[in-house]
Enzyme design. Structure first.
Site: not given
Length: 319
Positions: A204, A276, A50, A21, A232-234, A84, A136
């Site tokens: 986001c 990421s 991450h 992103c 990685s959260s996303n 973050h 974050e």
């Protein structure tokens, strides 16, 4: 003459958007630009993003990753804060030690910080929707005095909140599941009908777009592979989105981590990547699939992205 066995067919649906992103691109560019201007070593507090592939590539160029500012010596070599974001105490410590710092915090995370600060100035109780211990979340909570922000991660957490009669507002971590967050926001609205919401959603655009693409693809395939790191959260949310659609899904760091047994008998698979994860990892997984299957590749695009964030002023103006 030996005849090579025929590979089973596999339809591969590439989710778009996927991968990097604008915030991740900016963060990596910050480090690369700092190396160009100041030379190695450049210090980065926490993983810049991450992803181990990204981190290892930067290490090879002279980047030293640290967890505490005490690991960085004062001097001309910069200390970069990750995408973050960091708590204010970290900034204060850096100033006390006279460290040269560059902030690579994603502008969308900074937006959440400013929202929380604005609510605090107005005397509102602040609820943060997010995951405990995520960098974050730690950074957002750390923008304000201890106790000013209450973290909730589930509807059950919302039900345990005690009303205090004052004004209340919420902000969210930027990389959450859109669907899960919607349910938590609805629960907050039921408990606190006058709660102040962000003027524009905090999750986001990239998180939302990647989840929508995976959701659409998962409805038409038997399995989903998400490329991304386990922290990685996303990326984790992408796997959850696929599973919520009733599709078998696996999160893999790279092609070596694919669970081939889970793809036994599968004839269609969707492939995405967290924000990421570099595209080269997707390409390697396609190669690995091609070694075992007769693949037919198609792309499912649900959104187009053109966002770009400028580098911090200190790097733009440096000669």
């Amino acid at each position: 003459m030996t005849v090579a066995p025929t590979k089973p067919p596999l339809r591969v649906v590439l989710c778009a958007p996927r991968g990097f992103c604008a915030g991740v691109v900016r963060a990596i560019d910050v480090v690369e630009r700092a190396l160009e201007i100041y030379g190695a070593p450049v210090y980065v507090r926490h993983e810049i993003v991450h992803n181990r592939t990204v981190v290892d590539a930067l290490k090879a160029k002279g980047v030293i990753f640290i967890e505490e500012l005490s690991e960085a010596p004062p001097g001309p070599h910069p200390v970069i804060f990750s995408a973050h974001g960091v708590a204010k105490t970290v900034l204060e410590e850096a100033k006390t030690r006279n460290l040269f710092t560059v902030d690579a915090t994603c502008p969308l995370v900074t937006k959440v910080h400013r929202e929380a600060q604005a609510h605090f100035k107005r005397g509102r109780r602040i609820i943060l929707i997010g995951h405990a211990r995520h960098p974050e979340v730690i950074g957002t909570i750390g923008q304000l005095p201890p106790g000013a922000v209450t973290l909730v991660s589930t509807i059950e957490d919302v039900e345990r909140l005690a009303p205090d009669g004052g004004e209340i507002a919420y902000v969210t971590q930027t990389t959450l599941s859109v669907d899960d967050t919607r349910e938590i926001v609805a629960a907050l609205g039921r408990r606190f009908p006058t709660i102040h919401a962000p003027p524009v959603g905090d999750i986001c655009y990239a998180t939302t777009n990647r989840q929508e693409a995976v959701k659409a693809a998962a409805r038409g395939v038997e399995a989903v592979i998400v490329v991304g790191a386990a922290n990685s959260s996303n990326s984790l949310r992408l796997r959850e989105v696929a599973e919520r659609e009733g599709c078998a899904a696996q999160l893999v760091a790279d092609a070596r981590a694919i669970d081939w047994g889970a793809l036994e008998g599968v004839r269609s698979v969707a492939l995405s990547a967290g924000a990421s994860a570099p595209e080269v990892l997707v390409e390697r997984i396609i190669e690995a699939l091609g070694e075992r299957f007769a693949i037919a590749i198609e792309t499912l695009r649900t959104a187009s992205e053109s966002e770009a964030f400028p580098l911090p002023r200190a790097l733009r103006e440096a000669v």
